[in-house]
Design a protein around this motif. Structure first.
Motif, PDB file in Angstrom:
ATOM      1  N   ASN A  59      27.833 -32.917 -49.926  1.00  0.00           N
ATOM      2  CA  ASN A  59      27.210 -31.956 -51.027  1.00  0.00           C
ATOM      3  C   ASN A  59      26.081 -31.201 -49.952  1.00  0.00           C
ATOM      4  O   ASN A  59      25.292 -31.755 -49.283  1.00  0.00           O
ATOM      5  CB  ASN A  59      26.361 -33.067 -51.800  1.00  0.00           C
ATOM      6  N   LEU A  60      26.180 -29.950 -49.970  1.00  0.00           N
ATOM      7  CA  LEU A  60      25.387 -28.867 -49.561  1.00  0.00           C
ATOM      8  C   LEU A  60      24.237 -28.756 -50.098  1.00  0.00           C
ATOM      9  O   LEU A  60      23.417 -27.942 -49.685  1.00  0.00           O
ATOM     10  CB  LEU A  60      26.215 -27.701 -49.177  1.00  0.00           C
ATOM     11  N   GLY A  61      23.706 -29.220 -51.304  1.00  0.00           N
ATOM     12  CA  GLY A  61      22.704 -29.298 -51.847  1.00  0.00           C
ATOM     13  C   GLY A  61      22.786 -27.858 -53.125  1.00  0.00           C
ATOM     14  O   GLY A  61      23.881 -27.459 -53.306  1.00  0.00           O
ATOM     15  N   ASN A  62      21.660 -27.467 -53.595  1.00  0.00           N
ATOM     16  CA  ASN A  62      21.573 -26.570 -54.515  1.00  0.00           C
ATOM     17  C   ASN A  62      20.801 -25.362 -54.266  1.00  0.00           C
ATOM     18  O   ASN A  62      19.794 -25.136 -55.080  1.00  0.00           O
ATOM     19  CB  ASN A  62      21.106 -27.348 -55.866  1.00  0.00           C
ATOM     20  N   PRO A  63      21.086 -24.704 -53.247  1.00  0.00           N
ATOM     21  CA  PRO A  63      20.372 -23.176 -52.685  1.00  0.00           C
ATOM     22  C   PRO A  63      20.024 -22.444 -53.787  1.00  0.00           C
ATOM     23  O   PRO A  63      19.058 -21.657 -53.627  1.00  0.00           O
ATOM     24  CB  PRO A  63      21.023 -23.269 -51.323  1.00  0.00           C
ATOM     25  N   PHE A  64      20.891 -22.140 -54.812  1.00  0.00           N
ATOM     26  CA  PHE A  64      20.923 -21.081 -55.810  1.00  0.00           C
ATOM     27  C   PHE A  64      20.243 -21.440 -56.903  1.00  0.00           C
ATOM     28  O   PHE A  64      20.422 -20.479 -57.870  1.00  0.00           O
ATOM     29  CB  PHE A  64      22.189 -20.179 -55.513  1.00  0.00           C
ATOM     30  N   GLY A  65      20.201 -22.722 -57.122  1.00  0.00           N
ATOM     31  CA  GLY A  65      19.540 -23.123 -58.468  1.00  0.00           C
ATOM     32  C   GLY A  65      20.775 -23.027 -59.628  1.00  0.00           C
ATOM     33  O   GLY A  65      20.249 -23.124 -60.738  1.00  0.00           O
ATOM     34  N   VAL A  66      22.118 -23.186 -59.330  1.00  0.00           N
ATOM     35  CA  VAL A  66      22.919 -23.214 -60.407  1.00  0.00           C
ATOM     36  C   VAL A  66      23.778 -24.378 -60.326  1.00  0.00           C
ATOM     37  O   VAL A  66      24.788 -24.472 -61.196  1.00  0.00           O
ATOM     38  CB  VAL A  66      23.882 -21.861 -59.894  1.00  0.00           C
ATOM     39  N   ASN A 110      28.533 -12.332 -59.917  1.00  0.00           N
ATOM     40  CA  ASN A 110      29.234 -12.186 -58.757  1.00  0.00           C
ATOM     41  C   ASN A 110      28.404 -12.171 -57.571  1.00  0.00           C
ATOM     42  O   ASN A 110      28.726 -12.869 -56.592  1.00  0.00           O
ATOM     43  CB  ASN A 110      30.154 -10.832 -58.829  1.00  0.00           C
ATOM     44  N   HIS A 111      27.149 -11.644 -57.690  1.00  0.00           N
ATOM     45  CA  HIS A 111      26.505 -11.722 -56.233  1.00  0.00           C
ATOM     46  C   HIS A 111      26.145 -13.025 -55.958  1.00  0.00           C
ATOM     47  O   HIS A 111      25.959 -13.473 -54.600  1.00  0.00           O
ATOM     48  CB  HIS A 111      25.230 -10.794 -56.433  1.00  0.00           C
ATOM     49  N   ILE A 112      25.797 -13.621 -57.007  1.00  0.00           N
ATOM     50  CA  ILE A 112      25.499 -15.428 -56.526  1.00  0.00           C
ATOM     51  C   ILE A 112      26.766 -16.105 -56.460  1.00  0.00           C
ATOM     52  O   ILE A 112      26.906 -16.982 -55.351  1.00  0.00           O
ATOM     53  CB  ILE A 112      24.896 -16.036 -57.952  1.00  0.00           C
ATOM     54  N   ARG A 113      27.981 -15.756 -56.998  1.00  0.00           N
ATOM     55  CA  ARG A 113      29.169 -16.717 -56.819  1.00  0.00           C
ATOM     56  C   ARG A 113      29.683 -16.457 -55.254  1.00  0.00           C
ATOM     57  O   ARG A 113      30.013 -17.268 -54.652  1.00  0.00           O
ATOM     58  CB  ARG A 113      30.241 -16.041 -57.681  1.00  0.00           C
ATOM     59  N   PHE A 114      29.365 -14.988 -54.617  1.00  0.00           N
ATOM     60  CA  PHE A 114      29.982 -14.879 -53.454  1.00  0.00           C
ATOM     61  C   PHE A 114      28.977 -15.130 -52.285  1.00  0.00           C
ATOM     62  O   PHE A 114      29.113 -15.157 -51.044  1.00  0.00           O
ATOM     63  CB  PHE A 114      30.663 -13.709 -53.328  1.00  0.00           C
ATOM     64  N   ALA A 115      27.457 -15.126 -52.729  1.00  0.00           N
ATOM     65  CA  ALA A 115      26.650 -15.269 -51.914  1.00  0.00           C
ATOM     66  C   ALA A 115      26.743 -16.981 -51.490  1.00  0.00           C
ATOM     67  O   ALA A 115      26.447 -17.001 -50.423  1.00  0.00           O
ATOM     68  CB  ALA A 115      25.182 -14.991 -52.526  1.00  0.00           C
ATOM     69  N   MET A 183      19.116 -14.112 -53.841  1.00  0.00           N
ATOM     70  CA  MET A 183      20.133 -14.133 -52.865  1.00  0.00           C
ATOM     71  C   MET A 183      19.762 -15.328 -51.658  1.00  0.00           C
ATOM     72  O   MET A 183      20.644 -15.562 -51.085  1.00  0.00           O
ATOM     73  CB  MET A 183      20.427 -12.975 -52.117  1.00  0.00           C
ATOM     74  N   GLN A 184      18.461 -15.666 -51.698  1.00  0.00           N
ATOM     75  CA  GLN A 184      17.976 -16.633 -50.603  1.00  0.00           C
ATOM     76  C   GLN A 184      18.097 -15.715 -49.248  1.00  0.00           C
ATOM     77  O   GLN A 184      18.329 -16.527 -48.022  1.00  0.00           O
ATOM     78  CB  GLN A 184      18.754 -17.914 -50.357  1.00  0.00           C
TER      79      GLN A 184
END
Length: 477
Positions: A59-66, A110-115, A183-184
């Motif tokens: 588990n890499l965590g939840n860096p993007f809040g999704v 898409n910006h978050i999906r591929f970020a 995008m972090q």
């Protein structure tokens, strides 16, 4: 060398275009040379059913809040290539395609999906201990993974060499500035010399400016994109980095694409049994309910239906070509206007034109084996793979002289293997198609061209050495 290969699609797991073919074949070819290559790709809906059982997950965590990003370790059964699948239900498990919904509209996130994909790739490259494997090279592909170079830059990470491959510059992955905060990434990257792109931010530009080497998929395209005509707004950036830009031609997996071993075609044949190609031609005509006259040529198209591919030009010239007795078989999808125009052409010439909207891998093999000539009148073409497939099947390409088409198809000389025209207009295309028809009726000349075409070696094995040299130059400069 240990190479982490990041891509948004990989054949045979998922495919919308040539990127998937490259991502599915180049790692295999590199592994055959003894290199340790691992892939990373999103776990789109249905992907887990196509891979071996999961061996390990973290588990890499939840860096993007999704939602949590899970990294699943497995391999592709067809070729045993190790792959890490990035799983996040909110981002990737959708009924639609990998990039667009059923109406052909880009997903709003898409910006978050591929970020997220890029962030995971960068994290693995920086922290190899997470999976007990430290990469020597991070190889990115197109805008969907280009953000990874920006994350490494933003983190001021201990340096790992980054290669970015541009498969098609037209798709630059640019987004509104108001989406950047999610995008972090450090806003320090939003400069003219960073990832800012005409008031937006671009994943592809990030992949270009923060990479140690940039490659394109053919030598000619590498030169063309330095010009305003082909640079799609990035030509200035590319000219500033031309010392780190190189064109390496795509290869072909001849285990998949060779008429002597292809299990998807009606009848196998080779350069010494070329007459057996006629069996495939007849079967293809019968399958499509077209005129079965083997003494007239059949043109084919396997393509996305877009303006880039020049397929509006084919519509202009096709009625006069059909009047000469030729036929046309098309497989593709894309622009709805072009789809409808081709369906209308089929309606007007029901015994000479067959159109299938969509992409069907099995049928594309039967089409390559059964047609006489393949039309690729592209306005620009980074590499093109369909002409490379066609050559091996003794199917002669009719191409505009641009990009990878210019590097692989030649009309004149001893090694002539197709038909070439210069200008992206209907008159030039029609003249080339008429030359094709004329040559088709000169049986000896046609067969010589076919044998030339089939003798070219565009295998991945032939180009892997160029990749090895590039990687080594970055690891040991």
């Amino acid at each position: 060398m240990k190479i982490l290969f990041a891509a948004s699609e990989v054949y045979p797991l998922i495919k919308t275009g040539g990127l998937a073919d490259v991502a599915g074949a180049l790692p295999v070819a590199l592994r055959k040379k003894g290199h340790d290559v691992k892939l990373i790709m999103p776990a789109y809906q249905g992907i887990l059913e196509k891979v071996a059982p999961i061996q390990k997950s973290i588990n890499l965590g939840n860096p993007f809040g999704v939602g949590d990003l899970l990294l699943l370790e497995t391999h592709i059964p067809e070729n045993d290539t190790p792959i890490w699948l990035l799983q996040c239900q909110a981002l990737y498990e959708r009924d639609d395609g990998p990039y667009v919904d059923n109406n052909g509209i880009d997903f709003e996130d898409n910006h978050i999906r591929f970020a997220a994909l890029s962030w995971a790739a960068a994290t693995l490259a920086r922290h190899g201990h997470l999976m007990n494997w430290q990469a020597d090279i991070l190889h990115l592909n197109d805008w969907q993974t280009g953000f990874a170079a920006a994350y490494l830059e933003s983190w001021k990470a201990e340096h790992i060499p980054v290669v970015t491959t541009v498969h098609n510059l037209r798709y630059n992955g640019s987004f509104d500035m108001n989406q950047f905060s999610s995008m972090q990434l450090s806003p320090d990257l939003l400069t003219m010399h960073g990832m800012e792109f005409y008031g937006r931010f671009s994943g592809l530009k990030a992949g270009l400016v923060y990479a140690d080497a940039v490659t394109t998929v053919s030598p000619t395209y590498a030169k063309e994109i330095l010009t305003p005509e082909y640079g799609d707004g990035l030509d200035g950036v590319l000219r500033s980095m031309k010392d780190k830009l190189v064109g390496i031609l795509n290869g072909v997996d001849y285990d998949q694409w060779s008429p002597d071993k292809d299990t998807l075609i009606t009848h196998n044949y080779g350069i010494k049994t070329l007459s057996q190609k006629q069996t495939n031609k007849l079967a293809l005509l019968q399958e499509n309910g077209l005129s079965e006259d083997l003494n007239q040529p059949v043109f084919g198209i396997v393509s996305r239906l877009t303006e880039q591919k020049g397929l509006d030009l084919v519509l202009q010239v096709m009625p006069s070509i059909l009047e000469k007795g030729a036929r046309l078989i098309l497989l593709g999808s894309g622009d709805k206007y072009l789809e409808n125009q081709y369906l209308e052409l089929q309606k007007n010439y029901p015994t000479q034109v067959s159109v299938r909207i969509g992409y069907f891998e099995d049928y594309s093999h039967r089409l390559q084996a059964g047609i006489d000539a393949l039309l690729i009148p592209s306005r620009f073409e980074p590499c093109g793979l369909t002409q490379l497939y066609a050559l091996k099947y003794g199917t002669l390409p009719v191409v505009r002289q641009t990009g990878g088409l210019a590097d692989t198809v030649f009309e004149e000389g001893e090694k002539s293997n197709g038909f070439v025209f210069q200008s992206a207009n209907a008159e030039s295309l029609q003249a080339a198609m008429e030359r094709t028809i004329k040559c088709f009726h000169e049986t000896h000349n046609w067969q010589e061209k076919q044998k030339n075409a089939m003798s070219y070696d565009y295998s991945w094995e032939a180009v892997t050495e160029q990749w090895t040299q590039l990687y080594e130059s970055l690891i040991r400069p």
